[in-house]
Design an enzyme around this catalytic site. Structure first.
Site, short mmCIF file in Angstrom:
data_model
loop_
_atom_site.label_atom_id
_atom_site.label_comp_id
_atom_site.label_asym_id
_atom_site.label_seq_id
_atom_site.Cartn_x
_atom_site.Cartn_y
_atom_site.Cartn_z
N LYS A 154 0.74 -1.13 -0.20
CA LYS A 154 -0.01 0.06 -0.12
C LYS A 154 0.86 1.23 0.15
O LYS A 154 1.27 1.90 0.88
CB LYS A 154 -0.92 -0.09 1.24
CG LYS A 154 -2.10 0.65 1.22
CD LYS A 154 -3.21 0.52 2.09
CE LYS A 154 -4.11 1.68 2.41
NZ LYS A 154 -4.81 2.24 1.08
N1 PMP Z 1 -7.85 -1.18 -3.22
C1 PMP Z 1 -7.20 0.00 -3.16
C2 PMP Z 1 -6.48 0.67 -4.23
C3 PMP Z 1 -7.41 0.58 -1.84
O1 PMP Z 1 -6.68 1.97 -1.75
C4 PMP Z 1 -7.96 0.00 -0.78
C5 PMP Z 1 -8.04 0.73 0.52
N2 PMP Z 1 -7.12 0.59 1.35
C6 PMP Z 1 -8.60 -1.17 -1.02
C7 PMP Z 1 -8.49 -1.89 -2.50
C8 PMP Z 1 -9.55 -1.70 0.24
O2 PMP Z 1 -8.37 -2.21 1.13
P1 PMP Z 1 -8.99 -2.41 2.50
O3 PMP Z 1 -10.21 -3.24 2.60
O4 PMP Z 1 -7.71 -2.97 3.00
O5 PMP Z 1 -8.87 -0.75 2.94
#
Ligand code: PMP
Length: 290
Positions: A154
């Site tokens: 991330k």
């Molecule tokens: N895809 C992207 C590109 C994101 O930024 C996020 C948010 N973190 C998600 C998917 C969803 O991830 P999560 O459920 O872990 O927040």
């Protein structure tokens, strides 16, 4: 001053080992990660004082940092304890929590080991209302090939594309965009994962080309426990006519129902005749302790 900034400025932020007022949590304009996109972060949500999947988010944060050669002197358990201390100091029960790891301002070289690794955690008051019937277009930029950038990290490096996509999407009056992968299959939205369904069958793209969200994984497990069949597949746009409901998932948005997706020549509609998205939202609320 926007609501977000006002909230942030009244809070304490934990930065490099200290709790400081957010107005005093400043960094240099030559901060390496500001110029070269090298930071990694998390988005977490606290419900009634408990952060949903804090352990998983913290592990992902440290793994993301490792992908970019950044290491902090804190263990997963220490970071979790700091997070709860931060929530307590700010008196927050319902909050959005943002840990960030970045490189300092010691050099403008694209990479040198002289650069420091910095770490902060912020928490702002936040309680989300479930939404349904949002409108998506199909973003013109495609997700990077997984050989180009580690998709499970991330990293801010991925978000330049999400921002460029959202600029267009909002200009054209949409709530968000569906993003395709480098081969033209459906990937995800700008900050959330996507699902399609009909009756008790749900499909979602295989997460080998985009972030396998923690909410995504939790919703899959929850839906299976509720008797849904959930399959992970490569999905092409024309297949969407087969589905009656569509929703997106992510920490910030939780579960959001999608009413339509506009592609070039066709608009895919999701009437959600059985109100499955609302049912899943209610079950999600129970799961996270909302
Ligand atoms: N895809 C992207 C590109 C994101 O930024 C996020 C948010 N973190 C998600 C998917 C969803 O991830 P999560 O459920 O872990 O927040």
């Amino acid at each position: 001053m926007s609501e977000l900034i006002e909230n942030v400025s009244s809070n304490f932020i934990w930065i490099n080992g200290e709790f400081v007022k957010s107005a005093d949590a400043n960094i240099h304009v030559l901060t390496h990660s500001l110029h070269y996109s090298g930071s990694v972060y998390e988005g977490e949500r606290a419900y009634k004082g408990k952060v949903f999947k804090l352990h998983e988010h913290t592990e992902r944060l440290l793994k993301s940092a490792e992908c970019f050669g950044m290491y902090v002197d804190y263990s997963v358990e220490e970071i979790k304890a700091i997070t709860y201390d931060l929530l307590a100091r700010n008196g927050l029960d319902y909050a959005y929590v943002r840990p960030l790891i970045w490189r300092g301002a010691e050099s403008m070289k694209i990479y040198t080991p002289d650069l420091s690794t910095n770490f902060m955690i912020a928490a702002i008051k936040s309680k989300n209302d479930f939404k349904t019937n949002v409108k998506l277009n199909v973003g013109k930029w495609r997700k990077a090939n997984p050989n180009a950038l580690p998709p499970q990290a991330k990293s801010a490096a991925h978000y330049g594309m999400s921002i460029a996509t959202l600029v267009n999407s909002q200009k054209e009056g949409y709530d968000d965009s569906l993003m395709l992968d480098y081969e033209g299959f459906i990937a995800e939205c700008t900050v959330s994962n996507i699902f399609f369904g009909k009756g008790k069958n749900i499909i979602t793209p295989i997460p080998d080309r985009f972030l396998n969200g923690i909410t995504r994984q939790s919703v899959i497990e929850m839906a299976k426990n509720l008797g849904f069949q959930v399959l992970e597949e490569r999905i092409a746009l024309p297949q969407l006519t087969d589905y009656d409901f569509c929703f997106i998932t992510g920490t910030a948005k939780e579960i959001v129902g999608v009413g339509k997706i506009d592609a070039d020549t066709i608009s895919y509609k999701f009437p959600d005749s059985d109100k499955t998205t609302e049912f899943l939202q209610a079950e999600f609320a129970k799961m996270v302790g909302k």
